[in-house]
Design a protein around this motif. Structure first.
Motif, mmCIF file in Angstrom:
data_model
loop_
_atom_site.group_PDB
_atom_site.id
_atom_site.type_symbol
_atom_site.label_atom_id
_atom_site.label_comp_id
_atom_site.label_asym_id
_atom_site.label_seq_id
_atom_site.Cartn_x
_atom_site.Cartn_y
_atom_site.Cartn_z
ATOM 1 N N ALA A 130 52.737 -6.697 74.196
ATOM 2 C CA ALA A 130 52.362 -8.025 74.682
ATOM 3 C C ALA A 130 50.990 -8.436 74.169
ATOM 4 O O ALA A 130 50.802 -9.564 73.689
ATOM 5 N N TYR A 131 50.003 -7.538 74.245
ATOM 6 C CA TYR A 131 48.690 -7.965 73.755
ATOM 7 C C TYR A 131 48.653 -8.044 72.239
ATOM 8 O O TYR A 131 47.941 -8.875 71.664
ATOM 9 N N LEU A 132 49.459 -7.224 71.556
ATOM 10 C CA LEU A 132 49.517 -7.331 70.094
ATOM 11 C C LEU A 132 50.108 -8.662 69.661
ATOM 12 O O LEU A 132 49.651 -9.287 68.695
ATOM 13 N N MET A 133 51.121 -9.110 70.366
ATOM 14 C CA MET A 133 51.793 -10.341 70.003
ATOM 15 C C MET A 133 51.085 -11.590 70.518
ATOM 16 O O MET A 133 51.162 -12.654 69.905
ATOM 17 N N ARG A 134 50.378 -11.477 71.653
ATOM 18 C CA ARG A 134 49.878 -12.678 72.321
ATOM 19 C C ARG A 134 48.361 -12.774 72.411
ATOM 20 O O ARG A 134 47.840 -13.808 72.808
ATOM 21 N N ARG A 135 47.626 -11.717 72.058
ATOM 22 C CA ARG A 135 46.183 -11.753 72.247
ATOM 23 C C ARG A 135 45.374 -11.405 71.000
ATOM 24 O O ARG A 135 44.281 -11.920 70.797
ATOM 25 N N ILE A 136 45.870 -10.525 70.170
ATOM 26 C CA ILE A 136 45.010 -9.943 69.141
ATOM 27 C C ILE A 136 44.929 -10.774 67.865
ATOM 28 O O ILE A 136 44.004 -10.612 67.062
ATOM 29 N N TYR A 137 45.879 -11.696 67.674
ATOM 30 C CA TYR A 137 45.917 -12.519 66.459
ATOM 31 C C TYR A 137 46.653 -13.811 66.772
ATOM 32 O O TYR A 137 47.617 -13.812 67.540
ATOM 33 N N LEU A 235 44.176 -8.812 58.927
ATOM 34 C CA LEU A 235 43.730 -7.956 60.029
ATOM 35 C C LEU A 235 44.480 -6.632 59.997
ATOM 36 O O LEU A 235 45.708 -6.616 59.924
ATOM 37 N N MET A 236 43.738 -5.533 60.075
ATOM 38 C CA MET A 236 44.343 -4.215 60.229
ATOM 39 C C MET A 236 44.052 -3.716 61.632
ATOM 40 O O MET A 236 42.896 -3.641 62.055
ATOM 41 N N VAL A 237 45.110 -3.380 62.363
ATOM 42 C CA VAL A 237 45.000 -2.934 63.742
ATOM 43 C C VAL A 237 45.343 -1.450 63.807
ATOM 44 O O VAL A 237 46.481 -1.056 63.545
ATOM 45 N N CYS A 238 44.356 -0.630 64.140
ATOM 46 C CA CYS A 238 44.552 0.822 64.254
ATOM 47 C C CYS A 238 44.957 1.131 65.695
ATOM 48 O O CYS A 238 44.127 1.074 66.600
ATOM 49 N N LEU A 254 35.603 -2.364 52.812
ATOM 50 C CA LEU A 254 36.312 -3.590 53.161
ATOM 51 C C LEU A 254 35.998 -4.720 52.193
ATOM 52 O O LEU A 254 36.837 -5.587 51.948
ATOM 53 N N ALA A 255 34.804 -4.700 51.623
ATOM 54 C CA ALA A 255 34.420 -5.737 50.666
ATOM 55 C C ALA A 255 35.200 -5.635 49.367
ATOM 56 O O ALA A 255 35.272 -6.603 48.601
ATOM 57 N N THR A 256 35.798 -4.476 49.120
ATOM 58 C CA THR A 256 36.588 -4.288 47.898
ATOM 59 C C THR A 256 38.092 -4.454 48.157
ATOM 60 O O THR A 256 38.881 -4.337 47.235
ATOM 61 N N PRO A 260 39.189 -7.686 54.707
ATOM 62 C CA PRO A 260 40.017 -7.686 55.913
ATOM 63 C C PRO A 260 39.187 -7.339 57.141
ATOM 64 O O PRO A 260 38.109 -6.743 57.045
ATOM 65 N N TYR A 261 39.699 -7.709 58.291
ATOM 66 C CA TYR A 261 39.113 -7.309 59.562
ATOM 67 C C TYR A 261 39.803 -6.014 60.012
ATOM 68 O O TYR A 261 40.986 -5.795 59.733
ATOM 69 N N LEU A 262 39.048 -5.185 60.725
ATOM 70 C CA LEU A 262 39.574 -3.894 61.184
ATOM 71 C C LEU A 262 39.252 -3.733 62.653
ATOM 72 O O LEU A 262 38.105 -3.939 63.070
ATOM 73 N N THR A 263 40.245 -3.380 63.467
ATOM 74 C CA THR A 263 40.005 -3.191 64.892
ATOM 75 C C THR A 263 40.767 -1.975 65.400
ATOM 76 O O THR A 263 41.831 -1.633 64.882
ATOM 77 N N ARG A 264 40.168 -1.327 66.410
ATOM 78 C CA ARG A 264 40.832 -0.207 67.088
ATOM 79 C C ARG A 264 40.868 -0.563 68.585
ATOM 80 O O ARG A 264 39.990 -0.208 69.352
ATOM 81 N N PRO A 265 41.895 -1.316 69.018
ATOM 82 C CA PRO A 265 41.946 -1.787 70.402
ATOM 83 C C PRO A 265 42.442 -0.714 71.369
ATOM 84 O O PRO A 265 43.088 0.265 70.964
ATOM 85 N N ALA A 266 42.163 -0.913 72.645
ATOM 86 C CA ALA A 266 42.666 -0.059 73.715
ATOM 87 C C ALA A 266 43.363 -0.937 74.744
ATOM 88 O O ALA A 266 42.828 -1.986 75.146
ATOM 89 N N LEU A 267 44.526 -0.523 75.170
ATOM 90 C CA LEU A 267 45.299 -1.296 76.144
ATOM 91 C C LEU A 267 44.473 -1.597 77.392
ATOM 92 O O LEU A 267 44.546 -2.708 77.935
#
Length: 326
Positions: A130-137, A235-238, A254-256, A260-267
């Protein structure tokens, strides 16, 4: 007498012990919960192995569903007899149990058309999806995602949800059998990373552009390919580390790679606020109750067989959701 799976030392599945436990009465802000089903998640193996440190001895598991049998002083969000589910809080460790005392705050009441088994199979996976689909992007119809472990518990829910949003899903799997499962749940294209170059195949499938978002729950083995699959300023989501921790790297890389943006989210950070937790749960339950998202429990283990459950999980023998039955 109540029972629980506990560990006294970290290590392999063999450290899991089936023990008698005294439950007692709930104190202020807590309830006594009788489990009907318990969720089995790969994150459980991180606690067992010591990757996620915790004081020992300790209980296992952070996701369960059941019936409230007693409430402590000050509890107002649930009542005796309510069917509830919970997940995602460190203070809920100990779900591998027949009965337990648990904080009332993270409990989510279940609608009549969601069973406890279904809830245990989907609360962590479903709220993550749910948060991947509705909050993170801010997804728009026509966007493309790369979804690692597409035949796993989160993968199958994300695939179905992505289809509802009009997204194109490129999934990765480790076998042809899992590829069939992924396709059946909404993956438009499937890459078998056992013998295909993921990044190269992604570029072929996207005319060299790459994907808007990568959801990577595998970790060490897929990190480089994931970075090479993201489009410019994507966006890359780890999400997880099934193959081992993500490697340390210099952000200058990332500059090469197209910035991209990089995030390591926690539920926990997406369900910490009651209103947001309720909103995500309501949307999830609505999709499941209406049949728009199917929750398939492909493995059931008696709670006392948690050792075998962990062995199968780490050997990647499971697909979809797995639960421990009480």
């Amino acid at each position: 007498m109540s029972h629980a799976i506990r560990i006294h030392e970290t290590g392999g599945p063999e450290v899991l012990r089936w023990e008698k436990v005294e439950v007692g009465h709930p104190g202020p802000g807590h309830v006594r919960l009788r489990h009907e089903a318990v969720g089995l998640n790969f994150a459980d193996t991180y606690f067992r192995s010591g990757l996620y440190p915790m004081p020992l001895p300790a209980g296992m598991g952070v996701e369960g569903s059941g019936v409230v049998e007693a409430v402590g002083h000050g509890v107002e969000n649930v009542s005796v007899g309510d069917r509830v589910t919970y997940t995602g809080f460190l203070n809920t460790l100990g779900a591998y149990s027949t009965e337990r005392i648990v904080p009332a705050a993270p409990l989510i009441r279940l609608p009549d058309d969601i069973s406890c088994e279904t809830a245990a199979a989907m609360t962590m996976r479903g709220l993550t999806s749910a948060y991947l689909m509705r909050r993170i992007y801010d997804f728009k119809a026509g966007d493309t995602i790369l979804l690692h472990a597409a035949a796993g518990g989160v993968g199958l829910i994300v695939s179905q949800w992505a289809r509802l949003l009009g997204l194109r899903v490129i999934g990765t799997v480790s076998s042809e059998a899992k590829a069939e499962v992924a396709r059946a749940h909404g993956c438009d294209d499937v890459i078998n990373y056992s013998h295909e170059d993921v990044a190269r195949r992604v570029r072929e499938l996207t005319d060299g552009v790459g994907v808007n978002v990568v959801f990577d729950s595998v970790g060490k083995d897929t990190f480089d390919a994931s970075l090479d699959s993201v489009k410019r300023r994507g966006l890359m989501v780890c999400l997880g580390t099934a193959s081992g921790p993500f490697p340390l790297f210099n952000p200058q890389i990332l500059a090469t790679k197209g910035s991209p943006y990089l995030t390591r989210p926690a539920l926990a950070d997406y369900i910490a606020e009651p209103a947001e937790r309720s909103a995500l749960a309501s949307e999830l339950f609505g999709h499941v109750a209406a049949g728009r998202i199917r929750i398939e429990i492909n493995q059931r283990y008696p709670l006392q067989d948690a050792v075998q459950a962990h062995r199968d999980l780490e050997a990647r023998k499971t697909t979809g959701s797995s639960i421990l039955t009480v």
